[in-house]
Design a protein around this motif. Sequence first.
Motif, PDB file in Angstrom:
ATOM      1  N   SER A 141      34.658  42.741  38.490  1.00 48.16           N
ATOM      2  CA  SER A 141      34.611  42.566  38.179  1.00 48.16           C
ATOM      3  C   SER A 141      33.531  42.047  39.781  1.00 48.16           C
ATOM      4  CB  SER A 141      34.448  41.478  37.085  1.00 48.16           C
ATOM      5  OG  SER A 141      35.754  40.207  37.904  1.00 48.16           O
ATOM      6  N   ILE A 142      34.110  41.765  40.243  1.00 44.86           N
ATOM      7  CA  ILE A 142      33.701  41.343  41.751  1.00 44.86           C
ATOM      8  C   ILE A 142      33.131  42.702  42.704  1.00 44.86           C
ATOM      9  CG2 ILE A 142      35.338  39.215  42.027  1.00 44.86           C
ATOM     10  CD1 ILE A 142      36.031  41.088  44.912  1.00 44.86           C
ATOM     11  N   GLY A 143      32.606  43.574  42.368  1.00 40.58           N
ATOM     12  CA  GLY A 143      32.353  44.351  42.373  1.00 40.58           C
ATOM     13  C   GLY A 143      32.978  45.249  43.431  1.00 40.58           C
ATOM     14  N   GLU A 144      32.592  45.892  44.560  1.00 43.05           N
ATOM     15  CA  GLU A 144      33.051  46.751  45.747  1.00 43.05           C
ATOM     16  C   GLU A 144      33.597  45.390  46.470  1.00 43.05           C
ATOM     17  OE1 GLU A 144      33.005  49.502  49.678  1.00 43.05           O
ATOM     18  OE2 GLU A 144      30.985  49.670  47.319  1.00 43.05           O
ATOM     19  N   THR A 278      30.765  42.953  47.058  1.00 42.18           N
ATOM     20  CA  THR A 278      28.889  43.030  46.355  1.00 42.18           C
ATOM     21  C   THR A 278      28.440  42.293  45.196  1.00 42.18           C
ATOM     22  OG1 THR A 278      29.298  44.282  44.903  1.00 42.18           O
ATOM     23  CG2 THR A 278      29.245  45.399  47.249  1.00 42.18           C
ATOM     24  N   GLU A 279      29.576  41.701  44.446  1.00 43.10           N
ATOM     25  CA  GLU A 279      28.768  40.987  42.992  1.00 43.10           C
ATOM     26  C   GLU A 279      29.272  39.292  43.654  1.00 43.10           C
ATOM     27  OE1 GLU A 279      25.946  41.904  41.085  1.00 43.10           O
ATOM     28  OE2 GLU A 279      26.840  44.232  42.021  1.00 43.10           O
ATOM     29  N   GLN A 280      30.707  39.177  43.468  1.00 45.07           N
ATOM     30  CA  GLN A 280      31.274  38.298  43.612  1.00 45.07           C
ATOM     31  C   GLN A 280      32.219  37.895  44.618  1.00 45.07           C
ATOM     32  OE1 GLN A 280      33.039  38.019  39.423  1.00 45.07           O
ATOM     33  NE2 GLN A 280      31.574  36.470  38.896  1.00 45.07           N
ATOM     34  N   SER A 281      32.689  36.629  44.952  1.00 39.36           N
ATOM     35  CA  SER A 281      33.652  36.321  45.863  1.00 39.36           C
ATOM     36  C   SER A 281      35.007  35.937  45.340  1.00 39.36           C
ATOM     37  CB  SER A 281      32.990  35.437  46.748  1.00 39.36           C
ATOM     38  OG  SER A 281      31.682  35.995  47.977  1.00 39.36           O
ATOM     39  N   ASN A 296      29.369  32.881  43.286  1.00 41.44           N
ATOM     40  CA  ASN A 296      27.887  33.678  42.576  1.00 41.44           C
ATOM     41  C   ASN A 296      27.012  33.307  43.799  1.00 41.44           C
ATOM     42  OD1 ASN A 296      29.198  34.790  40.444  1.00 41.44           O
ATOM     43  ND2 ASN A 296      29.619  32.462  39.301  1.00 41.44           N
ATOM     44  N   ARG A 297      25.761  34.459  43.420  1.00 44.34           N
ATOM     45  CA  ARG A 297      24.735  34.538  44.535  1.00 44.34           C
ATOM     46  C   ARG A 297      23.823  33.863  43.390  1.00 44.34           C
ATOM     47  NH1 ARG A 297      21.576  37.555  47.910  1.00 44.34           N
ATOM     48  NH2 ARG A 297      19.331  37.134  48.095  1.00 44.34           N
ATOM     49  N   ASP A 298      23.370  34.317  42.212  1.00 40.33           N
ATOM     50  CA  ASP A 298      22.709  33.605  41.185  1.00 40.33           C
ATOM     51  C   ASP A 298      22.495  33.094  40.458  1.00 40.33           C
ATOM     52  OD1 ASP A 298      20.617  35.877  42.582  1.00 40.33           O
ATOM     53  OD2 ASP A 298      21.911  37.628  41.202  1.00 40.33           O
TER      54      ASP A 298
END
Length: 383
Positions: A141-144, A278-281, A296-298
């Motif tokens: 869910s947070i990406g790589e 790459t998607e979340q922290s 989140n970024r967006d």
Amino acid sequence: MNALKVAVVGTGFIGPVHVEALRRAGQIVTGIVGSSPEKSAASAARLGLPKGYASLADVLADDEVQSVHIATPNELHFEQAAAVLRSGRHVLCEKPLAMTSSQTAELLQIAAKSGCVAGVAYNIRFYPLCHEAASRVAAGSIGEVMHVHGSYVQDWLLRPTDYNWRVESKAGGELRAVADIGTHWLDLVQFVTGRKVVSVMADLRTVHPNRLRPIGGAETFSGAAKSAANPPTESVRVDTEDCGTVMLQLDSGANGCLWVSQTTAGRKNMCQFEIGGTEQSLAWNSQSPNDLWIGNRDRASETLIRDPALMSDSAAGISQYPGGHNEGFPDTFKQMFRTFYGYIAAGDFAATAPFPTFTDGDREVRLCEAVLASHRERRWVDV
């Protein structure tokens, strides 16, 4: 699960923590043993235990005892853990597992031959939201995972008048802050990311090369201000680190940094990490252990407040109270012991252990040796 009968070795700060958590985890504590028969008896009376064993030999001579918890100074771990395993009993040892990787390698062999279950008390991964973070990383869910950073800081050794056996390398080992609390962070981050640290670059510092040791000793976290009086002291040379930085690389290529200190005023016991994907922290702090920050970024970032109804099965499985009812440090030991003894009760020792094992303990000691070599040689060192 059926309760086992367990003895605890060590009457200092952490031994009684084990006693309380074992009881809460549904196990039967047969007794405790300290560094002298007098300490054993006094601790047993204070904790309401039936036996104050005179020695570890007395523990191992008690046919009732099925498992032993080791919570003694580091220099004793190897011999005590080996003796427990050779007696045919399960063992859960405080960290570090031993003083050197040659000792931990031997303990791995002894444990394998014994057929017993052997664990190491890296309890911090048993905060429910640390399990939640691990589940989210594993689910993608947070990406790589790109990078990770954090710290473990305390202040109980801030002043040169602060003393504990851990500051002396003979009793605690050549590393202190990294081995004592830094390995908790390293174990936690490797657990959460599902990755191993493969290379390190360290810069360590001894803030107080001399400390005043009370004649007669001092307890962990006792603090000079809490002492009953000003006892006579003697100056001792200190060659273990008070603080330091460790840059690291994970086997996935992700990189990171750890700051560790036992001389940071006002920070009583704070472990925190932030993992950048790459998607979340994700970020977590042991002083607010019931909150997990999700970056989140967006869209707006979020805070997940610990609630079994909102967490993964893994996290909910080690969270016994409903949302809004906070769980903290003592609960991590309870959940670790529930997991450890639940595994024993299940009886399938070929199954993957859901707790820190001697393999984890061995790896942490090898990490410490790489950190020390890096600091001394001023270079990157592979683990």
